[in-house]
Design an enzyme around this catalytic site. Structure first.
Site, PDB file in Angstrom:
ATOM      1  N   ASP A 176      -2.813   6.364   5.234  1.00  0.00           N
ATOM      2  CA  ASP A 176      -4.274   5.794   5.473  1.00  0.00           C
ATOM      3  C   ASP A 176      -4.230   4.417   5.420  1.00  0.00           C
ATOM      4  OD1 ASP A 176      -5.908   8.145   5.428  1.00  0.00           O
ATOM      5  OD2 ASP A 176      -5.536   8.492   3.311  1.00  0.00           O
TER       6      ASP A 176
HETATM    7  C1  BGC Z   1      -5.091   4.735  -0.784  1.00  0.00           C
HETATM    8  C2  BGC Z   1      -4.668   6.017   0.001  1.00  0.00           C
HETATM    9  C3  BGC Z   1      -5.628   7.032   0.225  1.00  0.00           C
HETATM   10  C4  BGC Z   1      -7.031   6.155   0.658  1.00  0.00           C
HETATM   11  C5  BGC Z   1      -7.980   7.090   0.660  1.00  0.00           C
HETATM   12  C6  BGC Z   1      -6.427   4.302  -0.009  1.00  0.00           C
HETATM   13  O1  BGC Z   1      -6.842   3.095  -0.771  1.00  0.00           O
HETATM   14  O2  BGC Z   1      -3.937   3.499  -0.792  1.00  0.00           O
HETATM   15  O3  BGC Z   1      -3.500   6.322  -0.639  1.00  0.00           O
HETATM   16  O4  BGC Z   1      -5.125   7.829   0.945  1.00  0.00           O
HETATM   17  O5  BGC Z   1      -7.452   4.992   0.219  1.00  0.00           O
HETATM   18  O6  BGC Z   1      -9.114   6.859   1.607  1.00  0.00           O
HETATM   19  C1  NOJ Z   2      -3.362  10.022  -0.190  1.00  0.00           C
HETATM   20  C2  NOJ Z   2      -4.211  10.633   0.672  1.00  0.00           C
HETATM   21  O1  NOJ Z   2      -4.857  11.765   0.064  1.00  0.00           O
HETATM   22  C3  NOJ Z   2      -3.491  11.065   1.966  1.00  0.00           C
HETATM   23  O2  NOJ Z   2      -4.330  11.861   2.804  1.00  0.00           O
HETATM   24  C4  NOJ Z   2      -2.676  10.306   2.456  1.00  0.00           C
HETATM   25  O3  NOJ Z   2      -1.833  10.704   3.555  1.00  0.00           O
HETATM   26  C5  NOJ Z   2      -1.699   9.476   1.425  1.00  0.00           C
HETATM   27  N1  NOJ Z   2      -2.689   8.846   0.527  1.00  0.00           N
HETATM   28  C6  NOJ Z   2      -1.105   8.273   2.277  1.00  0.00           C
HETATM   29  O4  NOJ Z   2      -1.828   7.339   2.535  1.00  0.00           O
END
Ligand code: BGC
Ligand code: NOJ
Length: 825
Positions: free
Chosen positions: A484
């Site tokens: 993400d």
């Molecule tokens: C986090 C990710 C997460 C995302 C969700 C980010 O700030 O680092 O792990 O999946 O937010 O929107």
């Molecule tokens: C947490 C999110 O829930 C997941 O969808 C994502 O793939 C990982 N973070 C990596 O960004």
């Protein structure tokens, strides 16, 4: 340093000090009513939706940590204490917390008085039941004072912690006998109330927080407890609470048992009140109280809960030379998978319960971890998820658990989303053999009139990737892929813009994202997942469609070697300027973990596999797991997005993201490198972190999303400072993927379309292992022998006494027991 130990026979983790390096929690409830409970009884309860139906209040990010919970206070002739130590924090003579499957037992002793409190949520029950057993072990008679305590949340957790101008004037309660009812807004717009009761007479109560605690006191020194009194207060606005007060005398050796219930009740509109139109109609609540109001009924409820978990955990059971593997596979990893099924990413000690809905990719991946335990509910979940998909194969990135509708605020265009559904539906079919799911009529965009078969959903998912390729023929990166935080179209320089949903004006005309930025990760995921789609089509006899899809997969593999192979590993992406990301040519972030595992498991190129595994070991591996990228980004790269906002070593910027460690474990095992696979597994599996809990911080019985990487601290010139420190435990895709990695790839017990495949890839030192697996109605007794001490390779397989070629135990309908003996060599 350890803070407890595993009690595998009871399936419990036993914590022996309240001062754990972080609150170590457990979950109660599996259906509608849920509670989070820490080892000092902190936490809260909610019904179905942690945001909209929060029952008790909790203070996230509080100082001190973990404030708010269900507390019992004892004033034993001036000595004030809690069975769980906090919040009073009087030093106890002994303390123990046992977190088990769906229940928690906290026992404290002080001055010869023992208080043992067991918390659980019974099956098919909307309440938390708490049994308090008080025993006088002092040798002489004792009279002491006892209080319960719970603080009501005014239902909507978001509103509850922001809208004080209104909320301080709405709180309402009602008291009848030993039951305190919370009925804020019940008269007006809500058809639900909560209650807190005890199965005994009381000597008083409080329902107004300031009367009980005192405006300038805290949970640790409530004024009534200090004074040994109660205020018999009736809340009228401000902050309603529920506290029972009781004076107790116990002879030497005598015990007293009290059963408390924190319940939630929904009422039909026309039955809400008694005749006066004001007083709560308590019929339903009283029936609920009746169900668990004695120690005998309490014990029966606990037995039922135990039977429920016996069944769920009886499906897969392994006996390997490693105790830590056995307890992860047989108990805790499976338990965590069920918790992610129930909670998704909503409520933990790191997820506030007011944030996101159900993630499309997250929910699909979660299926991989629990499908063998609850296949019917997995099917239901798959239909729910697929119903939010758009007709062109695109997906809403999230959906709301209550409405089950796609979340328009977050929108779609996450490039990996559709592929996870092919994987999860395949996993469901492989587990159950239920091909009929492919014929199920499933809406698009929740619109019944647009319903088509599940097979159609898989088809548009597959071709959504094929139809959205960039200049090199790799899939477009869109807003983000699995990571993400790689946001190649965002170019954000303004605070507050969401990296995932902000549309930079420069891409508005192009549909919101760059048509140049490409994701090698999605390419690798496509070549890994794609063969499942082909397998399904072949099974259905759709040979032409299968061949067509296979051609796309082969094409993509070629593109990967031609345009994404960096010489020793696979690149990560092309950015919106057409520049390489995750290449030796880059200054930072030269190698990324994400594409490597899926590329290896796609059999793209033998030499590439070898080189990639070597590069991973050299560049990414550490004693605490594999970092996500290397070197970490030390500055903000506007063209990469959120990833470079994290200081090096944390989260997506070179943290040890345990979720994708699993992909490498799978890949190493797949490639026959059982020793390498097991090394990576044991670096991150929670049971292996137990000895270093002081460093690891989070629970040694469940995975966390992230462990500080080798670059942690680099931003402040103290590289390595938080290296090995875990965060964000419980609600993570790591649970499912590591379950897959250990059970299906290392131990090699892998459901396949045609039957159960058994193809282990284990440490060469192992002599073998045994396992039992319930699969499509039969019990498989599996024995693996490893006389030549190899990692991988099925030399012979004997099924019920007869030699069978290969390593797939053919499925025979009606068979109840199957004995499988495999010799590696
Ligand atoms: C986090 C990710 C997460 C995302 C969700 C980010 O700030 O680092 O792990 O999946 O937010 O929107
Ligand atoms: C947490 C999110 O829930 C997941 O969808 C994502 O793939 C990982 N973070 C990596 O960004």
């Amino acid at each position: 340093m350890k803070f407890g130990h595993f009690d595998d026979a009871k399936r419990e983790y036993v914590i022996d000090t309240p001062r754990t390096p972080y609150p170590w929690i457990n979950y109660l409830g599996t259906q509608g009513f849920f509670s989070l409970i820490s080892n000092t009884a902190g936490g809260y309860s909610f019904y179905k939706d942690a945001r909209l139906r929060r029952i008790t209040r909790y203070r996230y990010n509080n100082v001190p940590i973990d404030m708010g919970g269900r507390y019992f206070y004892i004033n034993d002739n001036g000595t004030i204490w809690n069975p769980g130590w906090s919040p009073v924090k009087t030093e106890l003579d002994s303390y123990e917390c046992r977190h088990g499957m769906g229940y928690t037992v906290i026992t404290g002793k002080k001055n010869g008085l023992k208080a043992e409190v067991t918390f659980f949520v019974p099956q098919d029950y909307d309440g938390e039941v708490q049994q308090v057993v008080l025993t006088n072990e002092s040798g002489s008679g004792k009279t002491f004072k006892f209080w319960s305590f719970a603080e009501w949340c005014l239902w909507d957790a978001q509103d509850d912690c922001t809208n004080f101008q209104r909320n301080f004037s709405t709180g309402r309660v009602e008291i009848k006998g030993s039951t305190i009812y919370h009925k804020t807004e019940y008269r007006d717009r809500r058809n639900h109330f909560a209650f807190y009761t005890v199965n005994d007479t009381i000597d008083g109560y409080d329902t107004d927080r300031d009367t009980f605690i005192g405006l300038y006191n805290g949970f640790g020194d409530p004024q009534q407890v200090k004074a040994g009194t109660c205020g018999n207060s009736l809340a009228d606005g401000w902050s309603p609470i529920a506290s029972h007060y009781k004076e107790i005398t116990l002879k030497a050796g005598e015990s007293k048992t009290l059963v408390f219930i924190l319940g939630y009740v929904e009422m039909p509109v026309d039955k809400k009140f008694e005749a006066d139109g004001k007083t709560i109609n308590k019929e339903k609540a009283l029936a609920m109280m009746e169900k668990y109001n004695t120690p005998e009924k309490f014990a029966a409820g606990m037995a039922e809960l135990r039977a429920y978990w016996d069944k769920l955990l009886g499906i897969l059971n392994v006996n390997t030379p490693e105790d830590k593997v056995n307890r992860m596979v047989n108990i805790w990893n499976q338990y965590q998978c069920m918790v992610t099924f129930n909670l998704s990413r909503s409520a933990s000690y790191f997820e506030s319960g007011i944030g996101r809905g159900m993630g499309f990719r997250d929910s699909n991946q979660d299926i991989l971890g629990f499908v063998h335990q609850i296949p019917d509910r997995a099917r239901e979940r798959l239909i729910d998820i697929a119903s939010t998909q758009l007709p062109d194969g695109g997906c809403y990135h999230q959906y709301q658990p209550l409405t089950k509708k796609g979340n328009a605020d977050i929108g779609g265009d996450f490039s990996d989303d559709p592929l996870w559904m092919i994987l999860s539906v395949s996993a469901y079919i492989k587990e159950t053999g239920d091909w009929s799911i492919l014929d199920a009529k499933v809406p698009y965009d929740n619109d019944e009139s647009k319903a088509k078969s599940m097979l159609d959903h898989l088809t548009v998912s597959f071709y959504h990737i094929v139809k959205n390729l960039g200049p090199h023929g790799l899939p477009l990166a869109m807003r983000a892929d699995w990571n993400d935080c790689i946001n190649l179209s965002c170019f954000s320089d303004t605070p507050g813009e969401s990296f995932q949903t902000y549309t930079n004006p420069k891409f508005k005309k192009e549909g919101g994202y760059s048509k140049v930025a490409e994701s090698v990760f999605v390419a690798a995921l496509f070549t890994y997942v794609g063969p499942n789609f082909v397998g399904i089509l072949n099974h259905l006899g759709k040979k032409k469609d299968a061949a067509k899809a296979q051609k796309e997969i082969d094409k993509m593999k070629k593109v990967m070697m031609d345009s994404a192979w960096d010489g020793n590993w696979f690149m990560r992406a092309y950015d919106a300027n057409g520049q390489k990301m995750g290449s030796k040519e880059c200054e930072e972030g030269q190698i990324f973990i994400e594409p490597q595992g899926f590329a290896i498991m796609s059999d793209i190129d033998k030499d590439a596999t070898k080189k990639t595994l070597a590069a991973i070991d050299e560049r990414l591996n550490t004693k605490h797991g594999l970092v996500l990228n290397n070197p970490a980004f030390s500055k903000y790269y506007v063209q990469y997005g959120e990833i470079s906002t994290y200081p090096g070593g944390y989260k997506e910027n070179a943290g040890i993201f345990t979720h994708n460690n699993a992909w490498i474990i799978c890949a190493a095992a797949y490639a026959g490198e059982g020793d390498q696979a097991f090394k990576y597994y044991s670096e991150i599996a929670p049971a292996y972190t137990e000895e270093t809990s002081d460093l690891h911080k989070t629970e040694p019985y469940v995975y966390g999303q992230m462990i500080g990487g080798k670059d942690a601290g680099s931003d402040i010139g103290q590289t390595g400072k938080n290296f090995g420190q875990g965060k964000n435990s419980w609600l993570t895709g790591t649970a499912a993927w590591n379950m897959v990695a250990i059970s299906q790839y290392i131990l090699g017990i892998q459901p396949d379309f045609d039957g159960l495949k058994v193809d282990p890839s284990i440490p060469a030192t192992w002599d073998g292992f045994t396992a039992t697996r319930l699969f499509r109605g039969a019990k498989y007794n599996i024995t693996i022998k490893n006389p030549s001490h190899v990692c991988k390779g099925v030399k012979s397989m004997v099924v019920d006494g007869a030699a069978v070629d290969g390593c797939v135990v053919p499925y025979v309908e009606g068979k109840k027991e199957v004995n499988v003996e495999i010799t590696l060599g």
